[in-house]
Enzyme design. Sequence first.
Site, short mmCIF file in Angstrom:
data_model
loop_
_atom_site.label_atom_id
_atom_site.label_comp_id
_atom_site.label_asym_id
_atom_site.label_seq_id
_atom_site.Cartn_x
_atom_site.Cartn_y
_atom_site.Cartn_z
N HIS A 219 0.80 -29.35 -23.14
CA HIS A 219 -0.08 -29.37 -21.96
C HIS A 219 -0.96 -28.12 -21.90
O HIS A 219 -2.11 -28.20 -21.48
CB HIS A 219 0.75 -29.49 -20.67
N HIS B 5 -2.26 -39.43 -19.52
CA HIS B 5 -1.40 -38.34 -19.96
C HIS B 5 -1.12 -38.45 -21.46
O HIS B 5 -1.03 -37.42 -22.16
CB HIS B 5 -0.07 -38.32 -19.19
N ASP C 234 -1.75 -35.58 -24.27
CA ASP C 234 -0.78 -35.13 -25.29
C ASP C 234 -1.41 -35.12 -26.69
O ASP C 234 -1.18 -34.20 -27.48
CB ASP C 234 0.45 -36.03 -25.30
N HIS D 235 4.59 -37.74 -29.74
CA HIS D 235 4.43 -36.40 -30.32
C HIS D 235 4.72 -36.42 -31.82
O HIS D 235 4.04 -35.75 -32.60
CB HIS D 235 5.36 -35.40 -29.64
#
Length: 279
Positions: A79, A234, A238, A260
Amino acid sequence: MSKPQQTIKQAVSYQGIGLHSGEPVNMVFKPAPENTGIVFVRTDIEGHPSVRAHIDNVTNTMRATTLENGEAKVFTVEHVMAAFSAMNIDNCYIEMDSPEPPVGDGSSAVFIGLIEEAGIQEQTAPRHVYKVTRSHAIYDGDRFVVILPYDGYRITFTSINSHPLLGTQHCDFEVSPEYFKEHISAARTIGFMKELEQLQAMGLAKGGNLDNALVYDDERCLSVPRFDDELVRHKALDVIGDLFLLGPIEGHVIALKSSHELNSRLARSIMEEIRETQP
């Protein structure tokens, strides 16, 4: 004509707790010289060891992105990194007295605010923006993330979730400071009550609550959403944070249900291309 590198004008600080660790943390952004990159400094460890925010230093991508260099270990950096990427900050020291940045409100908004509070300082050296020259694709079952050569930096993300309130969400935008700040930066990380006990048993999500995460039970959203499609915004945030571990790039990122781990694998693939093409 390439644009100049940028850092911040003055030091700014913020206190909070980590999303996963729940540990209190004092964080300070400090200006850094040209060609430094984004460097995390652990002020709570003797000698203040540091780790550069670079894909070569990623050691874990479970639920968050972890960086390590010797004793210097930091996690959930995505973030913060998304904010630096979107605001075109090339060089900055991030001092922390704990291994995890503060969760803030679960988005990048607080970090955008800190950068604006500090002010942006142009430097003399030119920015090294890497323009991706070939496509890269990472697949994992029904999930994928690819990047294609493109004149600019664009994110197209589709998220599919079986929850009745989520379903399929889609976003497509050019990354710019203005767009990110207005439409992406405030989107928070998502959590499900059914996963919470399992995560906390693994030592994760100890600092999460209904304000700094978008929390769902089986049927309802227990938080107050900021956007109808906060989840996919969001997820795009990421991606921007994870790919800034390469430094500034140009390309069109297209993702379906990426994570991720997939973002990190894509970054490693692009890093191989960068090393092949640069002397």
